[in-house]
Write an enzyme that holds these catalytic residues in place. Structure first.
Site, PDB file in Angstrom:
ATOM      1  N   TYR A 132       0.791  -1.230   0.000  1.00  0.00           N
ATOM      2  CA  TYR A 132       0.000   0.000   0.000  1.00  0.00           C
ATOM      3  C   TYR A 132       0.825   1.283   0.000  1.00  0.00           C
ATOM      4  O   TYR A 132       0.268   2.369  -0.053  1.00  0.00           O
ATOM      5  CB  TYR A 132      -0.922   0.018   1.232  1.00  0.00           C
ATOM      6  CG  TYR A 132      -2.229  -0.710   1.010  1.00  0.00           C
ATOM      7  CD1 TYR A 132      -2.248  -2.089   0.818  1.00  0.00           C
ATOM      8  CD2 TYR A 132      -3.434  -0.030   0.993  1.00  0.00           C
ATOM      9  CE1 TYR A 132      -3.437  -2.760   0.622  1.00  0.00           C
ATOM     10  CE2 TYR A 132      -4.636  -0.688   0.793  1.00  0.00           C
ATOM     11  CZ  TYR A 132      -4.627  -2.049   0.605  1.00  0.00           C
ATOM     12  OH  TYR A 132      -5.809  -2.698   0.404  1.00  0.00           O
ATOM     13  N   LYS A 179       2.491 -15.117   2.829  1.00  0.00           N
ATOM     14  CA  LYS A 179       2.643 -15.928   1.611  1.00  0.00           C
ATOM     15  C   LYS A 179       4.128 -16.177   1.408  1.00  0.00           C
ATOM     16  O   LYS A 179       4.702 -15.926   0.344  1.00  0.00           O
ATOM     17  CB  LYS A 179       1.991 -15.195   0.425  1.00  0.00           C
ATOM     18  CG  LYS A 179       1.882 -16.002  -0.854  1.00  0.00           C
ATOM     19  CD  LYS A 179       1.012 -17.244  -0.785  1.00  0.00           C
ATOM     20  CE  LYS A 179       1.155 -18.069  -2.045  1.00  0.00           C
ATOM     21  NZ  LYS A 179       0.459 -19.379  -1.945  1.00  0.00           N
ATOM     22  N   ASP A 212      -3.666 -18.293   0.998  1.00  0.00           N
ATOM     23  CA  ASP A 212      -4.646 -19.073   0.214  1.00  0.00           C
ATOM     24  C   ASP A 212      -5.332 -20.101   1.107  1.00  0.00           C
ATOM     25  O   ASP A 212      -6.564 -20.250   1.080  1.00  0.00           O
ATOM     26  CB  ASP A 212      -3.981 -19.717  -1.021  1.00  0.00           C
ATOM     27  CG  ASP A 212      -2.667 -20.427  -0.718  1.00  0.00           C
ATOM     28  OD1 ASP A 212      -2.156 -20.317   0.425  1.00  0.00           O
ATOM     29  OD2 ASP A 212      -2.150 -21.116  -1.621  1.00  0.00           O
ATOM     30  N   ASP A 236      -6.746  -6.744   4.062  1.00  0.00           N
ATOM     31  CA  ASP A 236      -7.828  -6.101   3.315  1.00  0.00           C
ATOM     32  C   ASP A 236      -8.741  -7.161   2.705  1.00  0.00           C
ATOM     33  O   ASP A 236      -9.967  -7.111   2.849  1.00  0.00           O
ATOM     34  CB  ASP A 236      -7.227  -5.215   2.216  1.00  0.00           C
ATOM     35  CG  ASP A 236      -8.300  -4.588   1.344  1.00  0.00           C
ATOM     36  OD1 ASP A 236      -9.250  -4.024   1.903  1.00  0.00           O
ATOM     37  OD2 ASP A 236      -8.193  -4.679   0.113  1.00  0.00           O
ATOM     38  N   ASP A 240     -12.859  -8.603   3.995  1.00  0.00           N
ATOM     39  CA  ASP A 240     -14.122  -8.640   3.236  1.00  0.00           C
ATOM     40  C   ASP A 240     -14.731 -10.036   3.327  1.00  0.00           C
ATOM     41  O   ASP A 240     -15.943 -10.195   3.460  1.00  0.00           O
ATOM     42  CB  ASP A 240     -13.902  -8.280   1.755  1.00  0.00           C
ATOM     43  CG  ASP A 240     -14.021  -6.772   1.492  1.00  0.00           C
ATOM     44  OD1 ASP A 240     -13.768  -5.983   2.422  1.00  0.00           O
ATOM     45  OD2 ASP A 240     -14.357  -6.392   0.357  1.00  0.00           O
TER      46      ASP A 240
HETATM   47  C1  IPM Z   1     -10.602  -0.712   3.085  1.00  0.00           C
HETATM   48  C2  IPM Z   1     -10.627  -0.200   1.668  1.00  0.00           C
HETATM   49  C3  IPM Z   1      -9.347   0.586   1.401  1.00  0.00           C
HETATM   50  C4  IPM Z   1      -8.195  -0.373   1.613  1.00  0.00           C
HETATM   51  C5  IPM Z   1      -9.273   1.226   0.007  1.00  0.00           C
HETATM   52  C6  IPM Z   1     -10.413   2.207  -0.208  1.00  0.00           C
HETATM   53  C7  IPM Z   1      -7.946   1.909  -0.251  1.00  0.00           C
HETATM   54  O1  IPM Z   1     -10.787  -1.253   0.784  1.00  0.00           O
HETATM   55  O2  IPM Z   1     -10.547   0.103   4.023  1.00  0.00           O
HETATM   56  O3  IPM Z   1     -10.645  -1.928   3.288  1.00  0.00           O
HETATM   57  O4  IPM Z   1      -7.868  -1.161   0.719  1.00  0.00           O
HETATM   58  O5  IPM Z   1      -7.628  -0.363   2.701  1.00  0.00           O
HETATM   59 MN    MN Z   2     -11.094  -3.178   1.748  1.00  0.00          MN
END
Ligand code: IPM
Ligand code: MN
Length: 343
Positions: A132, A179, A212, A236, A240
């Site tokens: 990042y 990884k 993975d 990240d 999700d």
């Molecule tokens: C999150 C988002 C951010 C990230 C993006 C918007 C840069 O996806 O906060 O998870 O990847 O950290």
């Molecule tokens: Mn995110």
């Protein structure tokens, strides 16, 4: 002493959920002072920076930042959300990104097996390094011989301090995810620092997974995890996935903190949600739980617990937005939480 909160709703869904989260905090009776800042598409469309320097300075001084979301299809530059958010994370050195996933009601689980539903896990994501940092570049741009390099930056200090946070936050079990089988340099450093940290913390049960395999195990049986510590990009992606295990992006909170300076930026994980924003149906729970993490960080643990229990109660009663199977609006869903706050 009164705590000063910088409120940054940002764009779209952020503008809808953050006022509700503030309303919930006020309803707890906490003595907080809120100051709102305009950041995001509105200034950009006026030809101004998404976040002015004065705003950056002001929010940096607050006791905490309550942040909504940045991103608006009217702004063609897809990089501008990251500029605002990543700038705050990097410049305030908010190196710990905490992303808890708790299943508040069984009906929100996408998993068939009822035995796989006791989900209560935490991702401790490194938040200031890795892929990042924006290092690298593009060479021979626009030609068939173009080269794009994106550097994965990992430091002795940075890896060490995030692993330490993983150990501090786990009660029994900590899993490190990397990884290192494919990324030998960065992975090598993570492995060495992990071995040192484990030796310093023999009290915890530890485990290592490649990312993975971690993705697969999270779907197969998420109840096996308590705390997962990992790098920026893997955190990240996995966060999700873990959000989807407990009801989706609408319920996922996060905290970006520096435990030493006590600075913190608190944001729901869902982003600006352009597909559903503006209809009054966005789920405020992610923002309310995020506000709860902020309140806890500021030392008001009782109020934080009350906020979380109220959310759990409202979800279990079906008093929630449609993404969770209810029929309430954003505002009504926040009212359902407020009605359940107990002293
Ligand atoms: C999150 C988002 C951010 C990230 C993006 C918007 C840069 O996806 O906060 O998870 O990847 O950290
Ligand atoms: Mn995110």
């Amino acid at each position: 002493m009164t705590k000063r909160i910088a409120v940054v709703p940002g764009d779209l869904a952020g503008l809808e959920v953050i006022p509700e989260a503030v309303r919930v905090i006020r309803a707890t009776g906490l003595d907080y002072e809120f100051e709102e800042f305009e950041v995001g598409a509105a200034p950009v469309l006026r030809g101004e920076p998404a976040m002015s320097e004065a705003t950056f300075e002001a929010v940096s001084q607050a006791d905490a930042i309550l942040f909504g979301a940045i991103g608006d299809p009217r702004v063609p530059d897809v990089g501008y959300p990251a500029q605002v958010l990543l700038r705050l994370r990097f410049q305030l050195d908010l190196y710990v990104n905490l992303r808890p996933a708790r299943l508040y009601d069984d009906r929100l689980s996408p998993l068939r097996d009822p035995a796989r539903r006791g989900i209560d896990l935490l991702i401790v994501r490194e938040n200031t390094e890795g892929l990042y940092v924006g290092m690298g570049g593009r060479f021979r741009r626009g030609t068939e011989h173009e080269v794009a390099v994106q550097e994965d930056l990992n430091t002795h200090h940075g890896v060490g301090r995030i692993l330490e946070q993983g150990f501090r936050r786990a009660r029994r079990r900590l899993c490190m995810v990397d990884k290192s089988n494919a990324m030998n340099h960065a992975g090598g450093l993570w492995q060495e620092r992990w071995a040192q940290a484990r030796a310093a913390h023999p009290e915890l049960e530890t485990r290592h997974l490649y990312v993975d395999a971690a993705a697969m195990e999270l779907v197969r049986d998420p109840t096996q995890f308590e705390v997962i510590v990992t790098g920026n990009l893997f955190g990240d992606i996995l966060s999700d996935l873990t959000a989807a295990l407990v009801g989706g992006m609408g319920v996922a909170p996060s905290a970006n903190i520096n435990p030493e300076t006590r600075r913190g930026l608190f944001e729901p994980v869902h982003g600006s949600a352009p597909g559903i924003a503006g209809q009054g149906i966005v789920n405020p729970v992610g923002a309310v739980l995020t506000a709860g993490m902020m309140v806890e960080h500021l030392g008001d643990e009782d109020a934080a617990k009350r906020m979380e229990s109220a959310v759990r109660g409202a979800i279990r009663a079906g008093e929630c937005t449609r993404d969770l199977g209810g029929s309430l609006s954003t505002r009504e869903a926040a009212d359902a939480v407020i009605g359940r706050l107990r002293d």
